[in-house]
Structures are given as C-alpha cells and as structure tokens.
Design an enzyme around this catalytic site. Structure first.
Site, mmCIF file in Angstrom:
data_model
loop_
_atom_site.group_PDB
_atom_site.id
_atom_site.type_symbol
_atom_site.label_atom_id
_atom_site.label_comp_id
_atom_site.label_asym_id
_atom_site.label_seq_id
_atom_site.Cartn_x
_atom_site.Cartn_y
_atom_site.Cartn_z
ATOM 1 N N MET A 1 -8.059 1.491 0.892
ATOM 2 C CA MET A 1 -7.381 0.836 1.985
ATOM 3 C C MET A 1 -7.639 1.502 3.303
ATOM 4 O O MET A 1 -7.683 0.995 4.488
ATOM 5 C CB MET A 1 -6.270 0.129 1.776
ATOM 6 C CG MET A 1 -6.226 -0.747 0.524
ATOM 7 S SD MET A 1 -7.326 -2.117 0.727
ATOM 8 C CE MET A 1 -6.832 -2.971 1.949
ATOM 9 N N GLU A 2 -7.307 2.710 3.226
ATOM 10 C CA GLU A 2 -7.282 3.708 4.322
ATOM 11 C C GLU A 2 -8.691 3.691 5.094
ATOM 12 O O GLU A 2 -8.678 3.508 6.486
ATOM 13 C CB GLU A 2 -6.840 5.055 4.161
ATOM 14 C CG GLU A 2 -5.410 4.877 3.592
ATOM 15 C CD GLU A 2 -4.794 4.558 2.388
ATOM 16 O OE1 GLU A 2 -3.732 4.444 2.216
ATOM 17 O OE2 GLU A 2 -5.595 4.218 1.620
ATOM 18 N N ASP B 1 -11.766 -4.936 21.665
ATOM 19 C CA ASP B 1 -11.136 -4.915 23.100
ATOM 20 C C ASP B 1 -11.584 -4.452 24.451
ATOM 21 O O ASP B 1 -11.628 -4.898 25.360
ATOM 22 C CB ASP B 1 -9.692 -4.233 22.373
ATOM 23 C CG ASP B 1 -8.747 -3.923 23.857
ATOM 24 O OD1 ASP B 1 -8.491 -5.126 24.434
ATOM 25 O OD2 ASP B 1 -8.147 -3.086 24.046
ATOM 26 N N CYS C 1 0.901 -1.114 0.128
ATOM 27 C CA CYS C 1 0.145 -0.043 -0.138
ATOM 28 C C CYS C 1 0.926 1.187 0.030
ATOM 29 O O CYS C 1 1.950 1.411 0.884
ATOM 30 C CB CYS C 1 -0.742 0.033 1.339
ATOM 31 S SG CYS C 1 -2.377 0.909 1.169
ATOM 32 N N HIS C 2 0.653 2.144 -0.815
ATOM 33 C CA HIS C 2 1.355 3.545 -0.811
ATOM 34 C C HIS C 2 1.055 4.243 0.248
ATOM 35 O O HIS C 2 -0.166 4.458 0.580
ATOM 36 C CB HIS C 2 0.798 4.280 -2.336
ATOM 37 C CG HIS C 2 1.555 3.489 -3.501
ATOM 38 N ND1 HIS C 2 0.627 2.698 -4.150
ATOM 39 C CD2 HIS C 2 2.430 3.580 -4.347
ATOM 40 C CE1 HIS C 2 1.105 2.020 -5.159
ATOM 41 N NE2 HIS C 2 2.311 2.781 -5.319
#
Length: 181
Positions: free
Chosen positions: A125-126, A140, A88-89
């Site tokens: 993707m971000e 969590d 990924c860039h």
C-alpha cells in the site's frame, strides 16, 4: 447521577461482542507475526499531452518542475499511507525511491515507486500510495496548461517478503525489470 445504569459482566461481554465481533472493519492482527524484510514496487502512468510533455522536458512548466516535486510527493505519500487508509498498519519505512520515466511516444510520464521495511506486514500500500501521490502532483502542476489529463494503470508490480515470498504481477513487468526478477 440517578440515571446511571449499572451494567453487569454479562451485558459488558455482549457489548464487546457487538462492537468487536460484528463490526465489518478490522485491522488485521499481526501481533504474533515475525518481522521480515518486505519490499514492494508499484507503477502508474499519467498522459499529459504533447504541449505539457514538451514543457516538462524543456523545464518550462509555469509552476516549476513536476518531476522533482512528484518525487518528493511520493516520499510523503509513502510516509502518510497509514493515516490515509484506515486499516493500514503504520510501518517503519527503511527505504523508498521513485523513478519517473518520460515516454515521448504517448506523451506520458510513468512513475515507479519502491518501498522496503523490516516489518510484520507488507509495504504494497505504501508503494501504491507513493505512485498515486506522485501522479496527482504531476496532474496538479500540469492542469494549468492542459486540463485533459489521464491517470492510468496504477498497479503493484512486485512484492517480496513474509510467508508468500516473491510475487510478480501476472500481467508482466516492464522490459527494464525482466532481467532482474
């Protein structure tokens, strides 16, 4: 120094071909692409159960407010995407925002993350990483009360920019987005 091998130009070319041409991992070359405005919206859901849902709603979770911390975590996920996904860039993120909607009907929290940048490649993707970071943070903080949690339906909803223009998920958009796109 006696064991050094002298490599001629032809052997060097073969070595380069072996490493760079046959390797199955290649970051896409975007050097000749023009920077354009890019934006992406992703979503995902976590089912937390009635007890956790009620504790979150009433701000009584043992470790603190999962929604606020998940929103911060989404920003970190967006910013660290290229460090976690090998090909990924790294991108100059111009904006990101996260919205978390509580759904009482199924005791779930739905995360929406939007990312925008002026870049040579997209920000899908971000946006997806922002959603994942938020969901995992909620997981969590909730597992102390209920370990039977389920993360589901992480997907890209919308992306725009670049040559392909606007793309919307063929599965449809949430009701609140339908009048916007």
């Amino acid at each position: 120094m006696n064991k050094l091998k002298i490599i001629n130009q032809e052997e060097l070319k073969d070595w380069a071909k072996e490493v760079f041409k046959k390797n199955s991992f290649n970051m896409v070359d975007v050097s000749s692409k023009k920077e354009t405005f890019r934006r992406a919206l992703a979503s995902g859901k976590i089912y937390v159960g009635k007890e956790v849902f009620d504790l979150i709603k009433n701000k009584k979770m043992p470790k603190g407010d999962p929604i606020t911390l998940a929103e911060v975590s989404a920003v970190l996920g967006v910013k660290k995407t290229s460090e976690l996904i090998p090909l990924c860039h790294p991108l100059p993120i111009d904006h990101t925002a996260t919205k978390i909607i509580m759904n009482e009907a199924d005791n779930s929290l739905e995360v929406f993350c939007v990312v925008s940048a002026v870049a040579k490649t997209g920000v899908e993707m971000e946006a997806i990483m922002g959603v994942n970071a938020a969901l995992i943070t909620i997981y969590d903080l909730s597992k102390i009360v209920n370990q039977h949690l389920k993360i589901d339906n992480i997907k890209l909803l919308i992306k725009e920019g670049g040559k392909s223009g606007l793309w919307t998920n063929p599965d449809g958009l949430p009701e609140f987005l339908k009048n916007i796109f």
